[in-house]
Scaffold this motif. Sequence first.
Motif, PDB file in Angstrom:
ATOM      1  N   THR A 580     -25.689  17.035 125.910  1.00 50.15           N
ATOM      2  CA  THR A 580     -26.174  18.407 125.937  1.00 50.15           C
ATOM      3  C   THR A 580     -27.428  18.482 126.797  1.00 50.15           C
ATOM      4  O   THR A 580     -27.930  17.471 127.304  1.00 50.15           O
ATOM      5  CB  THR A 580     -26.502  18.905 124.522  1.00 50.15           C
ATOM      6  N   TYR A 581     -27.964  19.704 126.914  1.00 49.36           N
ATOM      7  CA  TYR A 581     -29.176  19.891 127.701  1.00 49.36           C
ATOM      8  C   TYR A 581     -30.376  19.178 127.080  1.00 49.36           C
ATOM      9  O   TYR A 581     -31.424  19.038 127.725  1.00 49.36           O
ATOM     10  CB  TYR A 581     -29.485  21.388 127.865  1.00 49.36           C
ATOM     11  N   SER A 622     -24.032  18.162 130.073  1.00 47.25           N
ATOM     12  CA  SER A 622     -25.016  19.096 130.617  1.00 47.25           C
ATOM     13  C   SER A 622     -26.430  18.517 130.552  1.00 47.25           C
ATOM     14  O   SER A 622     -27.359  19.162 130.056  1.00 47.25           O
ATOM     15  CB  SER A 622     -24.958  20.421 129.840  1.00 47.25           C
ATOM     16  N   ASN A 643     -19.509  16.755 139.053  1.00 52.63           N
ATOM     17  CA  ASN A 643     -19.542  17.456 137.771  1.00 52.63           C
ATOM     18  C   ASN A 643     -18.156  17.988 137.435  1.00 52.63           C
ATOM     19  O   ASN A 643     -17.568  18.733 138.229  1.00 52.63           O
ATOM     20  CB  ASN A 643     -20.514  18.647 137.824  1.00 52.63           C
ATOM     21  N   ALA A 646     -18.656  20.466 133.334  1.00 52.95           N
ATOM     22  CA  ALA A 646     -20.065  20.188 133.048  1.00 52.95           C
ATOM     23  C   ALA A 646     -20.887  21.471 133.124  1.00 52.95           C
ATOM     24  O   ALA A 646     -20.512  22.432 133.797  1.00 52.95           O
ATOM     25  CB  ALA A 646     -20.608  19.158 134.039  1.00 52.95           C
ATOM     26  N   TYR A 647     -21.970  21.461 132.421  1.00 54.90           N
ATOM     27  CA  TYR A 647     -22.904  22.595 132.428  1.00 54.90           C
ATOM     28  C   TYR A 647     -22.185  23.894 132.073  1.00 54.90           C
ATOM     29  O   TYR A 647     -22.263  24.896 132.781  1.00 54.90           O
ATOM     30  CB  TYR A 647     -23.607  22.696 133.789  1.00 54.90           C
ATOM     31  N   ASN A 648     -21.482  23.847 130.951  1.00 54.98           N
ATOM     32  CA  ASN A 648     -20.758  25.019 130.461  1.00 54.98           C
ATOM     33  C   ASN A 648     -21.445  25.682 129.280  1.00 54.98           C
ATOM     34  O   ASN A 648     -20.915  26.619 128.688  1.00 54.98           O
ATOM     35  CB  ASN A 648     -19.328  24.622 130.068  1.00 54.98           C
ATOM     36  N   ASP A 655     -30.942  23.385 134.569  1.00 55.48           N
ATOM     37  CA  ASP A 655     -30.305  22.089 134.369  1.00 55.48           C
ATOM     38  C   ASP A 655     -30.856  21.023 135.309  1.00 55.48           C
ATOM     39  O   ASP A 655     -31.006  19.868 134.920  1.00 55.48           O
ATOM     40  CB  ASP A 655     -28.794  22.211 134.603  1.00 55.48           C
ATOM     41  N   SER A 677     -17.578  23.815 136.627  1.00 58.75           N
ATOM     42  CA  SER A 677     -18.937  23.453 136.214  1.00 58.75           C
ATOM     43  C   SER A 677     -19.923  24.484 136.745  1.00 58.75           C
ATOM     44  O   SER A 677     -19.734  25.047 137.827  1.00 58.75           O
ATOM     45  CB  SER A 677     -19.307  22.063 136.741  1.00 58.75           C
ATOM     46  N   PRO A 679     -23.780  24.339 137.054  1.00 58.80           N
ATOM     47  CA  PRO A 679     -25.173  23.896 136.977  1.00 58.80           C
ATOM     48  C   PRO A 679     -26.138  24.943 137.518  1.00 58.80           C
ATOM     49  O   PRO A 679     -25.790  25.751 138.390  1.00 58.80           O
ATOM     50  CB  PRO A 679     -25.178  22.648 137.861  1.00 58.80           C
TER      51      PRO A 679
END
Length: 958
Positions: A580-581, A622, A643, A646-648, A655, A677, A679
């Motif tokens: 995760t972030y 992410s 990616n 990713a980054y969803n 990010d 993705s 980002p």
Amino acid sequence: MNRSIIPLLFYLIVAFSTTAQNTYYVDVNATTGLKDGSSWTNAFTDLQPALDEAQPGDEVWVAQGTYLPTESPNQTSTDTRDKSFHLDKDIRLYGGFTGTETQLDQRDFQSNLTILSGDFNDDDATYGMGESLQISDNGENAYHVMITAKLSSHAIIDGFTIKSGHAHGTGGSITFSGILFMRSMGGGMINRDSSPSMTNIIFEENKGLHGGGLLNRSSSPSISNVTFTRNYASNAAGMLNHQSSFPIISSTSFIGNRAQHNGGGMSNNSNCAPQIYNSTFVGNFSYYGAAMYNVNAVYPTIVNSTFTMNTAGFHGSSIYNNTLLSPVFKNCIIWENSSYSSTASIYNINGSDPSFSYSIIEGSGGSNNWDSSLGQDLGNNLDERPYFIDSSEPNGPDGIPRTSDDGLTLLKTSPAINSGTNSGVNAEDILGNPRVYGSSADMGAYEFQGRIWYVKPNAVGSNNGTSWENAFTDLQPALDTATIGDRIWVAEGVYMPTESPDMSSIDDRDKSFHLDKDLLIYGGFAGNEVKLDERDVHNNPTILSGDIAQNDLVSGSGSTLSITDNEENTYHVLINFNLTYETVIDGFTISGGNADANGSIVYSSQFFYKMFGGGIYNWNSSPTFSNIIITANSADSGGGIYNELAYNTVAPDSDMINLFISKNEAEIGGGMYNSSSHPSLVNAVFVGNRASLAGGGIYNTLVSNPSLINDVLTDNMSIYGGGMVSENGSLPTVTNTIIWGNVASTSGPELHGSGMSIFTNSLIQGSGGSSMWDSSFGTDNGGNLDADPLFFDASNPIGTDNIFGTVDDGLTLTNPSPAIDTGDNNASQIDTDIAGNPRPYGTNVDLGAYEFQGGLVPPSPFSARAATKQIADTLSTPEEETRILTIYPNPASDRISIAGLQKEHTAIIYSFSGSKILTTKGESKNIDISSLKKGTYILMVNDRSGKMVYQTKLVKKH
């Protein structure tokens, strides 16, 4: 501010030069020289002459050693004990130097102790701490080590140990600056009508009737990162705030002080209202109010502070409140304090009624069963053990307060974690770590950050990761050992993967760094730091490399990029799954990955394909990246970063921040490949990447919607879409970004594809700008431009120092770039640019990754001679009008020469931050710069009146 009219090299330095002040040097060990304070060689050997000579705004730098007062402040007293260091001018006083530094940030005040002592005979005997503390053989000591009068917050006192004052005079006072200073008050230091900024100071082994360490009378200093330890007094052993004093105290430790009567750590009286944040009161002793004694209409505010192991002879093992007091306690821990006469750690008499909220108070019953004798319950209080790491060793194994091994840090099981309020807290805790780490602030001085694991390639200890000495020597064991929320600190060096993620492959190329749990991983350390903000990511390169043989050959850039001899390299340098972030990866260079094969490897039950993501491969992840260089990686897809899914999720911040993605290659997506993705990229530079088919800088597919804010894409090359390709429903949003100078051999040098981008306040080559927008580029959302951004030197993105993210980077803007002041302030998500400069600098943010800081002019029309002539046209004498100054060589290694320098000139070298670091007067045409660090500086020459007559950039090569 309209920066387009600034004509010279650096507006900041020009403005600074008109008010530039002097620096005086003090070194007790200086044995030669003029002793006039003009340099380290000519340093004063006593401190007081420097204090007398310096004028408001001047700096005094003091080298390590012990300094004794040499004169009384009234200039007439014959009592040796009246001698003290005395100051009534707003100067900036710094200790902690070795005696060779040229810049303030080179000093190490922790290693180079600079001691101001009142022990004239050097014979004091100090035993014990807290209740057992005794100080003897100090009958001849100075009444006060230091006194200040009438200082404002512009005065700075930073980097000293103040010890062995003895304010036990039989009576009377001494006058300084028209103010009386009582000989019985303030053994270490007295501030009267004086509010300096005080930081990085230790008050120790001082003694007094009132205020052993520090006395503030009608004074409101700012006090931070200060330690009061083993001070002794009748009243207020550590600090006494007296008669309308309102200090602001943060990240300060009161440890092992002893008062015979009131206030072992601190006393506040007579209408004082200190504000105390992120501080600790540990092991102090007094008969009343072991940690703090409050009397007579005082109103302290105490936030995120810890009171423990204090002992009272009678009442108030932590705090004693007397006479109509209403102190406010918030996010505090008051635990394990003891008294010989009372079980209550908080004792209130004569109408005192303190308030408590979001705090742990031992014996209070918590808000559910509150003991009203302690004061007011304002809610969310607890009566549960806070679970410190080791309360018996509050300063940790290193014995130094406010370092990462402190025993008062919280265990993961502590009920104090995430149980405080975020309202009214400081941004950082006592260690300089972010105060709100989780959902809410923690209680106490320390914000739980997860355990720290250390990695250092040459560590020689037990290699279990528990300290720098015992650090892991490889990164992967730290990644394996750490648990969710832990931190990993990695020292400079080159690290190569040591194991395959599936733990079974015998192919060395399958090895990679692999991560599937949320950790905070920081590179850029020298390997001795105790705080995160002490690291220097630029000068301590921390490299994760897939180049097993360390023999890669990288040449060219963009269309000429070539990476060879990488056949043995690992397929991926770093693979991430299900992060995760809350994962942070910060301060690394990632290079040497080569994803050029078929097949896959399994990690965490997920297939990772050997043709994707040479540098970084994010699958369903992410992580937050910042201060990252991604270079010289290769892949079939996603040379630098790949990616996928990713980054969803929406992160609270961006990010990817401060990324330099350069000289990576792939068939598709030389710099970055995004598949489904999204980002968010802020202050990212894509430069010199190459894709043999599509997307030299970035390739977006399968509904990928990246956000580009204040980025630069330049000198990237592909057949289709040199800068960026967007296909299959992808919809990037591009704001405050420059896309310029990319190359495509077939179609779309800047942009290509069926996906349509949305552009706002961006500079896009060939787009026509908002006034003549070409709709084939996507949607014009206003404020877009199509004009040369005027980079400083696009052919050398990292500048002459070969360090990305520094002031000489070639993609900085020059005056009058159309990108200056034309961005959207509402879109900018962080307040610094890629080099750490403030953003915005003028009225609006600039476009691109670099915020213009004033004055840069393009190198082609500018020369030192032209600048000198421009200045000479404004001068008053014919002699000066015809005089031309030039500097050579430039860049230089050891010496420079200035042709035309005259006797009336003064040559000054400044750092880019505006600090004066070297001054040469007279006709010395040769200047020794061997002591300067590698980097870029400003050389300025002033005439006899102080007017600047010449200015240029100076590059130090080695």
